[in-house]
Design an enzyme around this catalytic site. Structure first.
Site, mmCIF file in Angstrom:
data_model
loop_
_atom_site.group_PDB
_atom_site.id
_atom_site.type_symbol
_atom_site.label_atom_id
_atom_site.label_comp_id
_atom_site.label_asym_id
_atom_site.label_seq_id
_atom_site.Cartn_x
_atom_site.Cartn_y
_atom_site.Cartn_z
ATOM 1 N N VAL A 104 44.188 49.077 96.770
ATOM 2 C CA VAL A 104 44.581 48.001 95.874
ATOM 3 C C VAL A 104 45.684 47.218 96.557
ATOM 4 O O VAL A 104 46.637 47.805 97.090
ATOM 5 C CB VAL A 104 45.077 48.538 94.522
ATOM 6 C CG1 VAL A 104 45.480 47.393 93.600
ATOM 7 C CG2 VAL A 104 44.010 49.400 93.855
ATOM 8 N N CYS A 105 45.555 45.890 96.575
ATOM 9 C CA CYS A 105 46.597 45.023 97.123
ATOM 10 C C CYS A 105 46.901 45.412 98.577
ATOM 11 O O CYS A 105 45.997 45.577 99.378
ATOM 12 C CB CYS A 105 47.835 45.093 96.224
ATOM 13 S SG CYS A 105 49.033 43.781 96.452
ATOM 14 N N THR A 106 48.176 45.600 98.911
ATOM 15 C CA THR A 106 48.547 45.887 100.300
ATOM 16 C C THR A 106 48.302 47.330 100.701
ATOM 17 O O THR A 106 48.663 47.734 101.809
ATOM 18 C CB THR A 106 50.023 45.526 100.552
ATOM 19 O OG1 THR A 106 50.845 46.210 99.599
ATOM 20 C CG2 THR A 106 50.241 44.029 100.429
#
Length: 319
Positions: A104-106
């Site tokens: 998720v995300c970074t």
């Protein structure tokens, strides 16, 4: 039905919503259909971690004692900028053993550092796509989609995109009805299609510096069914078509045609999601003219026809 173990990796500087969003989706699915998911959290040494917002999360156990996961989820947050080498080593060793590897995300940065995205298409939060591409040239970084599936590896954009991806995984595991029930409970879309853009056209494009060009941007947004040819827009800006096209791209970062395409697609999506208007009516109101032209645009951009988009991605309602 075999129970799927979901293991969420925790670390200092994790984004709390990257953890809680997907966990709520999987937990909701487990409540709806008991015996389908077992959720675990683990940190390197088993100690509590502090999130970027200041919240403290208490893991179930150390990573060394974590069960073998069906789905291994690596969230994002500031702690991924310079991740602990021990965390990267653990993900490098254990990630390939999971049936599904999710970020998720970074969290995609951790997967990339572990070498698990090499040769794969991936995404992350829009603000870090350039960094991911620059530091890991073996990764095919796509900055546009909400999430990307490439074999057993799934990467998602920022924050709430983790919920979209988790809903997609639940739909894959348990069917659309269960995913729809969870979405209704969370008061979110059933799921946004993975290849939906992270940004709207207005956000993706820069705002032009010159007022005539800004006015043209507003006009396009307010009149998607109007005459939006370069010649017509150039006349509105009082520029020659060639000068207008060059200036528009220089100041907004995209061509007039690309901007018009995005605005029309978003307008049609909103009408499909929020109204009961017919496909033909929506195609005219969005500037496509015919249902077939709108269908081609949807298939090209979203991989699905308008009628199917409406069926699958209309917001759920609660009663």
């Amino acid at each position: 039905m075999a129970q799927r173990t979901v293991l969420v990796v925790l670390f200092d500087g994790v984004q709390s919503l990257d953890v809680s969003g997907p966990v709520e989706v999987f937990a909701g699915a487990e409540k709806h259909t008991p015996g389908t998911y077992r959720i675990h959290t683990a940190s390197l040494d088993g100690a509590p971690v502090r999130t970027t917002s200041g919240l403290t999360l208490v893991p179930d156990r150390p990573l060394a004692e974590a069960p073998h996961p069906h789905t291994l989820l690596v969230p994002g947050g500031q702690g991924t900028r310079r991740p602990d080498p021990r965390l990267v080593d653990w993900v490098r060793e254990r990630g390939p053993r999971a049936v599904r590897l999710v970020s998720v995300c970074t969290g995609a940065i951790v997967l990339a550092r572990a070498g698990l995205l090499d040769g794969r298409r991936a995404t992350t939060h829009w603000a870090y796509c350039d960094t991911l591409a620059r530091n890991h040239p073996a990764v095919e970084v796509d900055p546009d989609p909400v999430y990307v599936r490439d074999g057993p590896v799934a990467t998602s954009a920022g924050v709430t995109a983790g919920i979209d991806l988790a809903l997609a995984l639940v739909e894959e595991d348990l069917g659309r009805d269960v995913a729809l029930t969870i979405a209704r409970h969370l008061v979110v879309f059933l799921r946004r299609p993975g290849n939906q853009a992270q940004f709207s056209a207005q956000l993706a494009a820069q705002t032009a510096r010159r007022e005539p060009l800004r006015e043209v941007q507003r006009w396009i947004t307010e009149h998607p069914d109007g005459d939006l040819t370069v010649q017509s827009l150039a006349a509105r800006a009082r520029l020659s078509p060639r000068h207008f096209a060059r200036a528009f791209r220089a100041e907004t970062g995209m061509t007039p045609g690309r901007y018009v395409d995005r605005v029309r697609l978003e307008h049609a999506r909103r009408l499909l999601e929020d109204t009961a208007d017919g496909i033909e009516e929506i195609s005219r109101a969005s500037g496509y003219g015919t249902p077939e032209a709108m269908r081609r645009a949807f298939v090209t951009a979203l991989g699905t026809a308008p009628a199917e988009y409406r069926r699958r991605f209309r917001p759920a309602t609660t009663h």
